[in-house]
Design a protein around this motif. Structure first.
Motif, short mmCIF file in Angstrom:
data_model
loop_
_atom_site.label_atom_id
_atom_site.label_comp_id
_atom_site.label_asym_id
_atom_site.label_seq_id
_atom_site.Cartn_x
_atom_site.Cartn_y
_atom_site.Cartn_z
N LEU A 161 0.83 -1.19 0.00
CA LEU A 161 0.00 0.00 0.00
C LEU A 161 0.86 1.25 0.00
CD1 LEU A 161 -2.67 -1.01 2.64
CD2 LEU A 161 -2.93 -1.00 0.18
N SER A 162 0.32 2.31 -0.48
CA SER A 162 1.02 3.58 -0.54
C SER A 162 1.14 4.19 0.86
CB SER A 162 0.26 4.54 -1.44
OG SER A 162 0.77 5.84 -1.31
N LYS A 163 2.23 4.88 1.09
CA LYS A 163 2.40 5.61 2.35
C LYS A 163 1.76 6.99 2.28
CE LYS A 163 6.63 3.33 3.72
NZ LYS A 163 8.03 3.48 4.08
N GLY A 164 1.06 7.26 1.19
CA GLY A 164 0.44 8.55 0.99
C GLY A 164 -0.93 8.71 1.63
N TYR A 165 -1.40 7.72 2.35
CA TYR A 165 -2.71 7.80 3.00
C TYR A 165 -2.54 8.05 4.49
CZ TYR A 165 -4.21 5.56 -1.32
OH TYR A 165 -4.44 5.27 -2.62
N ASN A 166 -3.47 8.81 5.07
CA ASN A 166 -3.38 9.04 6.51
C ASN A 166 -4.62 8.59 7.28
OD1 ASN A 166 -4.99 11.10 5.55
ND2 ASN A 166 -3.80 12.77 6.44
N TYR A 167 -5.64 8.13 6.60
CA TYR A 167 -6.81 7.57 7.27
C TYR A 167 -7.21 6.29 6.55
CZ TYR A 167 -7.36 12.09 9.52
OH TYR A 167 -7.15 13.22 10.26
N VAL A 168 -7.72 5.35 7.32
CA VAL A 168 -8.17 4.09 6.73
C VAL A 168 -9.39 3.60 7.52
CG1 VAL A 168 -6.60 2.69 8.13
CG2 VAL A 168 -7.47 1.76 5.99
N GLY A 169 -10.32 2.98 6.83
CA GLY A 169 -11.49 2.42 7.49
C GLY A 169 -11.90 1.13 6.81
N PHE A 170 -12.40 0.19 7.59
CA PHE A 170 -12.84 -1.10 7.05
C PHE A 170 -14.24 -1.41 7.56
CE2 PHE A 170 -8.22 -1.46 7.10
CZ PHE A 170 -7.99 -1.88 5.80
N GLY A 171 -14.99 -2.13 6.75
CA GLY A 171 -16.33 -2.54 7.14
C GLY A 171 -16.57 -3.98 6.73
N LEU A 172 -17.48 -4.64 7.43
CA LEU A 172 -17.85 -6.03 7.15
C LEU A 172 -19.36 -6.15 7.18
CD1 LEU A 172 -17.38 -9.14 6.95
CD2 LEU A 172 -17.23 -9.13 9.45
N ALA A 173 -19.89 -6.78 6.14
CA ALA A 173 -21.33 -7.09 6.10
C ALA A 173 -21.46 -8.58 5.89
CB ALA A 173 -22.01 -6.33 4.97
N ILE A 174 -22.39 -9.20 6.60
CA ILE A 174 -22.61 -10.65 6.48
C ILE A 174 -24.02 -10.87 5.95
CG2 ILE A 174 -22.67 -12.85 7.69
CD1 ILE A 174 -20.77 -11.60 9.78
N ALA A 175 -24.09 -11.51 4.80
CA ALA A 175 -25.39 -11.80 4.18
C ALA A 175 -26.10 -12.91 4.95
CB ALA A 175 -25.19 -12.21 2.73
N GLU A 176 -27.41 -13.07 4.71
CA GLU A 176 -28.17 -14.13 5.38
C GLU A 176 -27.59 -15.50 5.07
OE1 GLU A 176 -32.37 -13.99 4.77
OE2 GLU A 176 -32.51 -11.89 5.35
N SER A 177 -26.99 -15.64 3.89
CA SER A 177 -26.38 -16.92 3.51
C SER A 177 -25.07 -17.17 4.25
CB SER A 177 -26.12 -16.93 2.00
OG SER A 177 -25.15 -15.93 1.68
N GLY A 178 -24.58 -16.17 4.95
CA GLY A 178 -23.32 -16.31 5.67
C GLY A 178 -22.13 -15.77 4.90
N LYS A 179 -22.35 -15.39 3.65
CA LYS A 179 -21.27 -14.85 2.85
C LYS A 179 -20.84 -13.50 3.43
CE LYS A 179 -19.78 -14.05 -1.84
NZ LYS A 179 -20.07 -14.19 -3.24
#
Length: 130
Positions: free
Chosen positions: A1-19
């Motif tokens: 990854l580039s060192k040019g970023y200063n903020y990062v965020g991640f998200g997770l969604a779980i479908a009814e199927s479990g995916k």
């Protein structure tokens, strides 16, 4: 990854199927983080039957980001006596103060730092019983 970023965020969604669906966002944006500060120490010495010399030391800085950190600007220091309203000292870059206060009194001292982008950090407070 580039060192040019200063903020990062991640998200997770779980479908009814479990995916699982993951998303990540990387951002190069202005500094929005306030500075940090802490009370390092206090000391006091009785001068006479009515006065005490009080010393308060603090430290702090701007929170370091990968890029675009604004940098530390100054501290704001306040005190109150026996739970009354807060009163401010002039803003400063110094990291300590020495004052003569009345004995048998409770003083609260708090400090916070500000960065060059104008972001304030959280207050850090200590209580001194003279």
């Amino acid at each position: 990854l580039s060192k040019g970023y200063n903020y990062v965020g991640f998200g997770l969604a779980i479908a009814e199927s479990g995916k699982r669906y993951w998303a990540g966002v990387y951002l190069k944006g202005p500094d929005r983080t306030g500075g940090w500060s802490r009370i390092v120490g206090t000391a006091k010495r009785n001068l006479n039957s009515t006065d005490v010399r009080v010393w308060v030391k603090w430290s702090g800085s701007d929170i370091r980001l990968q890029v675009l950190t604004s940098g530390f600007r100054y501290y704001q220091v306040q005190r109150r006596t026996n739970g009354s309203a807060w009163s401010s000292y002039p803003v400063t870059t110094k990291t300590s103060m020495t004052r003569t206060w009345r004995r048998n009194t409770t003083y609260d001292v708090r400090v916070r730092s500000r960065d060059r982008a104008g972001n304030w950090g959280a207050w850090k407070t200590t209580t001194i019983k003279t």
